[in-house]
Design an enzyme around this catalytic site. Structure first.
Site, PDB file in Angstrom:
ATOM      1  N   LYS A 218       1.082 -58.727  54.710  1.00 49.84           N
ATOM      2  CA  LYS A 218       0.229 -57.401  55.042  1.00 49.84           C
ATOM      3  C   LYS A 218      -1.168 -57.893  55.507  1.00 49.84           C
ATOM      4  CE  LYS A 218       2.983 -54.087  53.496  1.00 49.84           C
ATOM      5  NZ  LYS A 218       3.476 -52.800  54.560  1.00 49.84           N
TER       6      LYS A 218
ATOM      7  N   ASP B 216       2.426 -57.456  59.054  1.00 45.12           N
ATOM      8  CA  ASP B 216       2.292 -55.892  59.268  1.00 45.12           C
ATOM      9  C   ASP B 216       0.857 -55.255  59.046  1.00 45.12           C
ATOM     10  OD1 ASP B 216       3.002 -53.273  59.104  1.00 45.12           O
ATOM     11  OD2 ASP B 216       4.158 -53.268  57.315  1.00 45.12           O
TER      12      ASP B 216
ATOM     13  N   ASP C 236       7.548 -49.848  64.228  1.00 45.79           N
ATOM     14  CA  ASP C 236       7.727 -49.549  62.965  1.00 45.79           C
ATOM     15  C   ASP C 236       7.634 -47.985  62.744  1.00 45.79           C
ATOM     16  OD1 ASP C 236       7.949 -48.979  60.038  1.00 45.79           O
ATOM     17  OD2 ASP C 236       6.597 -50.078  59.379  1.00 45.79           O
TER      18      ASP C 236
ATOM     19  N   GLU D 106       3.886 -56.117  63.065  1.00 40.90           N
ATOM     20  CA  GLU D 106       4.157 -54.756  63.337  1.00 40.90           C
ATOM     21  C   GLU D 106       2.798 -53.925  63.561  1.00 40.90           C
ATOM     22  OE1 GLU D 106       6.342 -53.336  59.929  1.00 40.90           O
ATOM     23  OE2 GLU D 106       7.082 -55.526  59.203  1.00 40.90           O
TER      24      GLU D 106
ATOM     25  N   LYS E 221      12.908 -48.538  58.405  1.00 39.89           N
ATOM     26  CA  LYS E 221      13.071 -48.152  56.985  1.00 39.89           C
ATOM     27  C   LYS E 221      13.784 -46.917  56.673  1.00 39.89           C
ATOM     28  CE  LYS E 221       8.434 -50.074  56.118  1.00 39.89           C
ATOM     29  NZ  LYS E 221       7.714 -50.421  57.174  1.00 39.89           N
TER      30      LYS E 221
END
Length: 320
Positions: free
Chosen positions: A133, A161, A213, A190, A235
């Site tokens: 992250k 991400d 995303d 992402e 997701k």
């Protein structure tokens, strides 16, 4: 003869889980268990705070309405993404559509100390892929951490991400600290910037591949082959029904894009279903499901190899 049960649950989270500047102390959700004769199917409905359109309470109302309709013979699905996904999973188990085979490999997730990730990767067999992250700290620090990891582990590929955290300037500051020789080992980043156009420009200027995303859930998004775009991250809890997930995977694959099935911090039951969905729809692509360690317990179905205690259905609050 159809019958159904609905359970409500709440799992304490580890301290330090932050979503969109908000600490997540518990993960709240629902399970639906459908029965038809001897067959049974489970589904998880757990809207993700800060990301899902619907609240937990709204999802509960929609689920109970849908279950009552299903008991009367209805074949439709609810509109809310998290409810549609959970209901469709329960139906897919009930009818045998969702295969049992699962991909329990998970790209290790690093949210804090990079040394922890290095240790976990040392024990990882085969292809070394991890997720980091970025965008939670200074962009320069993120760039230095990513560079350090890629330098320390020569066969490592990273998925990053940013959750649209960066301005174009911040994104460039990040890239400046990543050795150009290592950038090819960034599998994708992402949504680096707040807008898709800025993210596209970042990919062109830095040679760092990006992935969509959040964009997948926006009304104006269309699947296209674009320079610098390598993947889509799906997701399912935020997407909708299993059919919609299948459609998105197929659209991505038709363009030569990688499709990655990713967690919305589901419970162990939901994660094991996502592992099955990944093995079914995206075989050979490591799913992004390394979120169970953020929780203090498992429920109903344990994740293989997890030492967390696992609650049984009798320990959950039954609503129906």
């Amino acid at each position: 003869m159809r019958s159904a049960q609905v359970y409500r649950w709440q799992i304490p989270m580890d301290a330090g889980v932050v979503l969109r500047d908000r600490r997540l102390k518990t993960r709240d959700g629902l399970y639906v268990c459908l029965r038809d004769g001897e067959r049974e199917g489970w589904g998880e409905i757990s809207p993700l705070p800060g990301f899902s359109q619907e609240t937990w309470e709204e999802a509960q109302t929609a689920l109970l309405t849908w279950v009552n309709d299903w008991l009367q013979g209805s074949e439709g699905l609810p509109e809310m993404p998290s409810v549609a996904f959970g209901a469709s999973c329960a139906l897919a188990e009930l009818t045998g559509v969702l295969p049992e085979a699962a991909d329990y490999r998970a790209a290790p997730l690093c949210t804090g100390d990079p040394d922890d990730l290095v240790l976990r990767l040392a024990d990882m067999p085969g292809e070394k892929i991890a997720k980091v992250k970025v965008g939670l700290y200074e962009a320069v620090r993120d760039g230095m951490v990513v560079n350090l990891l890629l330098e320390a582990i020569p066969d490592l590929h990273l998925r990053l991400d940013a959750n649209r955290a960066w301005t174009p300037l911040k994104a460039q500051q990040f890239a400046k600290y990543v050795n150009p020789d290592y950038r090819a080992r960034i599998a994708f980043l992402e949504e680096p910037c707040k807008t898709r156009d800025d993210s596209r420009a970042f990919a062109r200027e830095t040679g760092i591949a990006i992935a969509w995303d959040e964009s997948l859930r926006e009304a104006d998004f269309t699947f296209e082959a674009e320079e610098g775009v390598r993947a889509v991250v799906i997701k399912p809890t935020l997407t909708g029904s299993l059919d919609k997930v299948r459609e998105q995977v197929a659209a991505a694959h038709a363009l030569g894009l990688t499709a990655v099935i990713s967690s919305s911090i589901e419970s162990s039951l939901g994660l094991t279903q996502l592992a099955r969905i990944a093995a079914w729809l995206t075989p050979g692509t490591l799913p992004g499901l390394d979120t169970l360690h953020l929780m203090q317990a498992q429920q109903i179905r344990p994740w293989p190899g997890s030492a967390l205690p696992c609650l049984k259905r009798e320990e959950l609050e039954r609503l129906l």
